[in-house]
Design a protein around this motif. Structure first.
Motif, PDB file in Angstrom:
ATOM      1  N   VAL A 290       5.254  -2.996  -2.576  1.00  0.00           N
ATOM      2  CA  VAL A 290       4.041  -3.330  -3.319  1.00  0.00           C
ATOM      3  C   VAL A 290       3.127  -2.111  -3.308  1.00  0.00           C
ATOM      4  CG1 VAL A 290       2.115  -4.943  -3.548  1.00  0.00           C
ATOM      5  CG2 VAL A 290       4.244  -5.708  -2.480  1.00  0.00           C
ATOM      6  N   THR A 291       2.544  -1.785  -4.454  1.00  0.00           N
ATOM      7  CA  THR A 291       1.632  -0.642  -4.539  1.00  0.00           C
ATOM      8  C   THR A 291       0.241  -1.117  -4.967  1.00  0.00           C
ATOM      9  OG1 THR A 291       2.010  -0.088  -6.865  1.00  0.00           O
ATOM     10  CG2 THR A 291       3.596   0.764  -5.269  1.00  0.00           C
ATOM     11  N   PRO A 292      -0.814  -0.404  -4.548  1.00  0.00           N
ATOM     12  CA  PRO A 292      -2.173  -0.813  -4.935  1.00  0.00           C
ATOM     13  C   PRO A 292      -2.532  -0.431  -6.359  1.00  0.00           C
ATOM     14  CG  PRO A 292      -2.254   1.142  -3.558  1.00  0.00           C
ATOM     15  CD  PRO A 292      -0.819   0.708  -3.584  1.00  0.00           C
ATOM     16  N   GLY A 293      -1.809   0.569  -6.909  1.00  0.00           N
ATOM     17  CA  GLY A 293      -2.021   1.015  -8.284  1.00  0.00           C
ATOM     18  C   GLY A 293      -0.681   1.329  -8.917  1.00  0.00           C
ATOM     19  N   TYR A 294      -0.729   1.804 -10.151  1.00  0.00           N
ATOM     20  CA  TYR A 294       0.518   2.121 -10.838  1.00  0.00           C
ATOM     21  C   TYR A 294       0.894   3.569 -10.597  1.00  0.00           C
ATOM     22  CZ  TYR A 294       3.788   3.223 -14.563  1.00  0.00           C
ATOM     23  OH  TYR A 294       4.886   3.670 -15.256  1.00  0.00           O
ATOM     24  N   PHE A 295       1.922   3.783  -9.768  1.00  0.00           N
ATOM     25  CA  PHE A 295       2.421   5.113  -9.451  1.00  0.00           C
ATOM     26  C   PHE A 295       3.852   5.201  -9.979  1.00  0.00           C
ATOM     27  CE2 PHE A 295      -0.396   3.749  -5.890  1.00  0.00           C
ATOM     28  CZ  PHE A 295      -1.501   4.495  -6.272  1.00  0.00           C
TER      29      PHE A 295
ATOM     30  N   THR B 277       0.827  -1.204   0.000  1.00  0.00           N
ATOM     31  CA  THR B 277       0.000   0.000   0.000  1.00  0.00           C
ATOM     32  C   THR B 277       0.866   1.260   0.000  1.00  0.00           C
ATOM     33  OG1 THR B 277      -1.527  -1.299   1.387  1.00  0.00           O
ATOM     34  CG2 THR B 277      -2.164   0.952   0.929  1.00  0.00           C
ATOM     35  N   ILE B 278       1.952   1.212  -0.742  1.00  0.00           N
ATOM     36  CA  ILE B 278       2.819   2.379  -0.924  1.00  0.00           C
ATOM     37  C   ILE B 278       2.240   3.219  -2.052  1.00  0.00           C
ATOM     38  CG2 ILE B 278       5.123   3.178  -1.533  1.00  0.00           C
ATOM     39  CD1 ILE B 278       5.090   1.771   1.134  1.00  0.00           C
ATOM     40  N   VAL B 279       1.889   4.483  -1.747  1.00  0.00           N
ATOM     41  CA  VAL B 279       1.243   5.328  -2.749  1.00  0.00           C
ATOM     42  C   VAL B 279       2.033   6.594  -3.077  1.00  0.00           C
ATOM     43  CG1 VAL B 279      -1.060   4.475  -2.169  1.00  0.00           C
ATOM     44  CG2 VAL B 279      -0.148   6.485  -0.976  1.00  0.00           C
ATOM     45  N   CYS B 280       3.117   6.834  -2.335  1.00  0.00           N
ATOM     46  CA  CYS B 280       3.911   8.037  -2.587  1.00  0.00           C
ATOM     47  C   CYS B 280       5.352   7.780  -2.164  1.00  0.00           C
ATOM     48  CB  CYS B 280       3.345   9.244  -1.841  1.00  0.00           C
ATOM     49  SG  CYS B 280       3.392   9.068  -0.048  1.00  0.00           S
ATOM     50  N   GLU B 281       6.228   8.669  -2.558  1.00  0.00           N
ATOM     51  CA  GLU B 281       7.644   8.482  -2.260  1.00  0.00           C
ATOM     52  C   GLU B 281       7.963   8.693  -0.777  1.00  0.00           C
ATOM     53  OE1 GLU B 281      10.554   9.709  -5.215  1.00  0.00           O
ATOM     54  OE2 GLU B 281       8.899  10.316  -6.512  1.00  0.00           O
ATOM     55  N   LYS B 282       7.137   9.454  -0.084  1.00  0.00           N
ATOM     56  CA  LYS B 282       7.342   9.637   1.358  1.00  0.00           C
ATOM     57  C   LYS B 282       7.158   8.312   2.102  1.00  0.00           C
ATOM     58  CE  LYS B 282       5.734  12.249   5.388  1.00  0.00           C
ATOM     59  NZ  LYS B 282       4.762  13.274   5.893  1.00  0.00           N
ATOM     60  N   SER B 283       6.060   7.610   1.787  1.00  0.00           N
ATOM     61  CA  SER B 283       5.823   6.314   2.439  1.00  0.00           C
ATOM     62  C   SER B 283       6.840   5.282   1.961  1.00  0.00           C
ATOM     63  CB  SER B 283       4.398   5.827   2.185  1.00  0.00           C
ATOM     64  OG  SER B 283       4.129   5.667   0.810  1.00  0.00           O
ATOM     65  N   LEU B 284       7.317   5.426   0.730  1.00  0.00           N
ATOM     66  CA  LEU B 284       8.357   4.532   0.223  1.00  0.00           C
ATOM     67  C   LEU B 284       9.630   4.673   1.052  1.00  0.00           C
ATOM     68  CD1 LEU B 284       9.734   2.678  -1.877  1.00  0.00           C
ATOM     69  CD2 LEU B 284      10.133   4.724  -3.267  1.00  0.00           C
TER      70      LEU B 284
ATOM     71  N   ALA C 156      -1.798  -3.012 -10.954  1.00  0.00           N
ATOM     72  CA  ALA C 156      -2.331  -2.639 -12.269  1.00  0.00           C
ATOM     73  C   ALA C 156      -3.542  -3.518 -12.552  1.00  0.00           C
ATOM     74  CB  ALA C 156      -1.279  -2.828 -13.350  1.00  0.00           C
ATOM     75  N   PHE C 157      -4.387  -3.046 -13.464  1.00  0.00           N
ATOM     76  CA  PHE C 157      -5.542  -3.871 -13.823  1.00  0.00           C
ATOM     77  C   PHE C 157      -5.789  -3.874 -15.322  1.00  0.00           C
ATOM     78  CE2 PHE C 157     -10.069  -4.924 -14.242  1.00  0.00           C
ATOM     79  CZ  PHE C 157     -10.073  -6.136 -13.559  1.00  0.00           C
ATOM     80  N   SER C 158      -5.828  -2.706 -15.924  1.00  0.00           N
ATOM     81  CA  SER C 158      -6.094  -2.649 -17.371  1.00  0.00           C
ATOM     82  C   SER C 158      -4.847  -3.079 -18.142  1.00  0.00           C
ATOM     83  CB  SER C 158      -6.477  -1.230 -17.785  1.00  0.00           C
ATOM     84  OG  SER C 158      -5.340  -0.381 -17.727  1.00  0.00           O
ATOM     85  N   PRO C 159      -5.015  -3.492 -19.397  1.00  0.00           N
ATOM     86  CA  PRO C 159      -3.858  -3.845 -20.222  1.00  0.00           C
ATOM     87  C   PRO C 159      -2.824  -2.718 -20.304  1.00  0.00           C
ATOM     88  CG  PRO C 159      -5.847  -4.612 -21.279  1.00  0.00           C
ATOM     89  CD  PRO C 159      -6.287  -3.789 -20.100  1.00  0.00           C
ATOM     90  N   THR C 160      -3.295  -1.470 -20.412  1.00  0.00           N
ATOM     91  CA  THR C 160      -2.369  -0.331 -20.497  1.00  0.00           C
ATOM     92  C   THR C 160      -1.565  -0.199 -19.213  1.00  0.00           C
ATOM     93  OG1 THR C 160      -3.823   0.861 -22.012  1.00  0.00           O
ATOM     94  CG2 THR C 160      -2.187   2.163 -20.827  1.00  0.00           C
ATOM     95  N   GLU C 161      -2.234  -0.325 -18.066  1.00  0.00           N
ATOM     96  CA  GLU C 161      -1.541  -0.231 -16.776  1.00  0.00           C
ATOM     97  C   GLU C 161      -0.531  -1.355 -16.606  1.00  0.00           C
ATOM     98  OE1 GLU C 161      -4.974   1.842 -13.971  1.00  0.00           O
ATOM     99  OE2 GLU C 161      -4.863  -0.338 -14.131  1.00  0.00           O
ATOM    100  N   VAL C 162      -0.932  -2.561 -16.952  1.00  0.00           N
ATOM    101  CA  VAL C 162      -0.039  -3.717 -16.833  1.00  0.00           C
ATOM    102  C   VAL C 162       1.220  -3.509 -17.668  1.00  0.00           C
ATOM    103  CG1 VAL C 162       0.226  -6.173 -17.382  1.00  0.00           C
ATOM    104  CG2 VAL C 162      -1.855  -5.375 -16.252  1.00  0.00           C
ATOM    105  N   PHE C 163       1.040  -3.076 -18.917  1.00  0.00           N
ATOM    106  CA  PHE C 163       2.180  -2.870 -19.802  1.00  0.00           C
ATOM    107  C   PHE C 163       3.064  -1.724 -19.303  1.00  0.00           C
ATOM    108  CE2 PHE C 163       4.190  -0.931 -23.559  1.00  0.00           C
ATOM    109  CZ  PHE C 163       4.890  -2.027 -24.032  1.00  0.00           C
ATOM    110  N   SER C 164       2.447  -0.623 -18.895  1.00  0.00           N
ATOM    111  CA  SER C 164       3.203   0.541 -18.423  1.00  0.00           C
ATOM    112  C   SER C 164       4.015   0.202 -17.182  1.00  0.00           C
ATOM    113  CB  SER C 164       2.253   1.700 -18.125  1.00  0.00           C
ATOM    114  OG  SER C 164       1.593   2.137 -19.296  1.00  0.00           O
ATOM    115  N   ALA C 165       3.411  -0.535 -16.257  1.00  0.00           N
ATOM    116  CA  ALA C 165       4.103  -0.914 -15.026  1.00  0.00           C
ATOM    117  C   ALA C 165       5.316  -1.780 -15.326  1.00  0.00           C
ATOM    118  CB  ALA C 165       3.144  -1.650 -14.095  1.00  0.00           C
ATOM    119  N   TRP C 166       5.145  -2.711 -16.250  1.00  0.00           N
ATOM    120  CA  TRP C 166       6.245  -3.608 -16.610  1.00  0.00           C
ATOM    121  C   TRP C 166       7.354  -2.837 -17.315  1.00  0.00           C
ATOM    122  CZ3 TRP C 166       7.940  -8.118 -15.140  1.00  0.00           C
ATOM    123  CH2 TRP C 166       8.841  -8.834 -15.933  1.00  0.00           C
ATOM    124  N   GLN C 167       6.977  -1.967 -18.223  1.00  0.00           N
ATOM    125  CA  GLN C 167       7.962  -1.171 -18.968  1.00  0.00           C
ATOM    126  C   GLN C 167       8.753  -0.232 -18.052  1.00  0.00           C
ATOM    127  OE1 GLN C 167       8.300  -2.905 -21.930  1.00  0.00           O
ATOM    128  NE2 GLN C 167       8.574  -0.909 -22.882  1.00  0.00           N
TER     129      GLN C 167
END
Length: 212
Positions: free
Chosen positions: A86-91, A67-74, A109-120
């Motif tokens: 681990v993050t809940p979304g693509y940040f 549930t890391i959503v920002c660089e401060k919590s990172l 990630a959930f959508s194909p675009t998010e999945v691809f962007s996260a991997w890239q």
């Protein structure tokens, strides 16, 4: 950490646990055979809990932060001893920082675009969340165009359906409240939790054995 996770691709997710029993719980999970544990940063006193869990694990379990959503919590998580993120979304900023720091990261990630962007962006593995919405079939569809992308199924994973997720192309799975329920944690019933975790561990061993 990534190599060992791919060899034993099962992660437990702890949310809302208390600092008073975290060391005992970690020891239970070690004895149950779990190798990778995520502790969410929206848990009260998360940094202290991660630090205690990391020391209690003593290398026997990889302890990371979720549930890391920002660089401060990172930064707080890494300073507490988190071995992976681990993050809940693509940040993208969080992913980029992890890549620069050479910290394994599993962006949601959930959508194909998010999945691809996260991997890239350099994800160690993409966390498909919530995987239970469309089930294993969705992973199978994603793996058509994205056959090289490593996907971890999170959300809706149970011992009874883990095999379906792997058969669909998942590289790893994670479980949370299906084992770490509020009721069992409040009762500190670590025996029951340990028994259920061990059932997941046995099923993963069976799946690994069949695929090798």
């Amino acid at each position: 950490m990534i190599k060992s996770f791919l060899e034993f691709p099962l992660m437990g997710i702890l949310r809302g646990v208390e600092i008073s029993y975290i060391e005992e719980l970690v020891k239970t999970l070690i004895n149950s055979g779990l190798k990778v544990l995520e502790i969410t940063m929206n848990t009260p006193r998360a940094e202290e809990i991660i630090s205690l869990a990391h020391r209690a694990a003593n290398g026997r379990i990889h302890v990371g932060a979720g549930t890391i959503v920002c660089e401060k919590s990172l930064t707080s998580a890494i300073n507490a001893g988190a071995e992976f993120i681990v993050t809940p979304g693509y940040f993208q900023g969080v992913v980029n920082s992890c890549v620069q720091k050479k910290v394994p990261v599993f962006p949601g990630a959930f959508s194909p675009t998010e999945v691809f962007s996260a991997w890239q962006s350099g994800a160690s593995m993409v966390k498909l969340f919530p995987a239970g919405v469309f089930g294993p079939k969705y992973i199978k569809e994603l793996k058509g165009p994205f056959n090289d992308i490593k996907i971890m199924a999170v959300g809706g994973v149970k011992k009874e359906n883990m095999r379906e997720f792997f058969n669909a192309g998942a590289s790893a799975v994670a479980f949370g409240t299906s084992v770490f329920s509020k009721e069992l944690l409040l009762k500190k019933d670590f025996t029951a939790i340990g028994t259920m975790v061990n059932e997941y561990v046995k099923e993963i061993k069976n799946i690994i054995g069949e695929n090798n």
